[in-house]
Design an enzyme around this catalytic site. Structure first.
Site: not given
Length: 269
Positions: A97, A221, A249
């Site tokens: 991320s 995501d 995600h």
């Protein structure tokens, strides 16, 4: 756990598992988490003979929580301080991320010092938000809402954000645990790194990567849209895309076994 002090005096918490192993994987977490997010990668990696180095980024987990220093440049410098302190060479650097965007900045800012492979896991790269001439990602206003939520009701923000991480169902216990991990960050770090996610632009970083790169990303995501993975793959020479059709995600939760298998294959090839 031990600490490495950066050149601006901040102590970064470092976790060095299986330190005598020949091959090293360095894992960098995302927003607003800590090294604990990689719990279910540690054992598979160690069982395959890897040394696993993890950190808590400044402001998160057990690291110092200063009032400033939450730019990608500064956090890439923190990674460099750990790499030099541990004398790491020929290691795989992996970022999840926001951590994916930070490790990209490390590759550009520190010329990929010591890195032999790069893994980008649901990476918020090359930039998370839309901008003139860049139609990918999410509107900046969406990240403004995260920063505003962190400024007024951070526990509620964490609960809302946690609900965006997954596509497949998970236990309430996992959701509660992720909330605890996220609340271990400081409020200042949560707000300022949200602003970094909104404003930082790593498009120029992509061309600076010159090591084998894997781009691991969930097609479902809702935090970092899948089209950003395509932009990242196209911007890094010979990067390989590993799509996860059923994942959001949290790719190493939604498709845990498949992710670990793909990740280990990437490391071994």
């Amino acid at each position: 756990m031990f600490y490495v002090r950066t050149n601006d005096g901040v102590k970064i918490a470092v976790y060095d598992l299986n330190p005598t192993a020949a091959e090293t994987v360095f894992l960098v977490h995302g927003w607003p988490l800590s090294h604990r997010i990689f719990e279910y990668q540690e054992t598979p990696l160690i069982c395959k003979g890897y040394r696993v180095v993890e950190i808590d980024l400044r402001g998160f987990g057990s690291s110092d929580k200063p009032a400033c220093g939450y730019t990608y440049d500064r956090m890439a410098d923190d990674i460099y301080a750990v790499v030099r302190a541990l004398n790491l060479q020929n290691f795989t650097l992996a970022g999840y991320s926001m951590g994916g965007a930070i490790v990209l900045r490390y590759m550009a800012r520190h010329r990929g010092y010591g890195v032999k492979k790069l893994a980008l896991l649901s990476a918020a790269a090359p930039r998370l938000t839309q901008a003139p001439g860049f139609c990918h990602g999410v509107p900046a206003s969406a990240v403004d809402q995260w920063a505003a939520g962190a400024s007024t009701d951070r526990p509620a923000l964490i609960r809302q954000f946690g609900g965006m991480l997954f596509t497949l169902p998970h236990s309430q216990a996992i959701t509660d645990w992720l909330g605890d991990v996220s609340l271990s960050a400081s409020g200042i770090a949560t707000i300022q790194t949200a602003c970094a996610l909104r404003d930082e632009d790593g498009r120029a970083d992509l061309a600076r990567v010159c090591v084998p790169t894997g781009v691991f990303h969930g097609r479902q995501d809702r935090v970092v849209p899948f089209d950003l993975a395509l932009v990242t793959q196209q911007g890094i020479r010979n990067a390989v895309l590993y799509p996860f059709d059923q994942s959001g995600h949290g790719i190493f939760y939604d498709e845990l076994d498949r992710f670990n298998s793909c990740f280990l294959q990437f490391l071994a090839c």
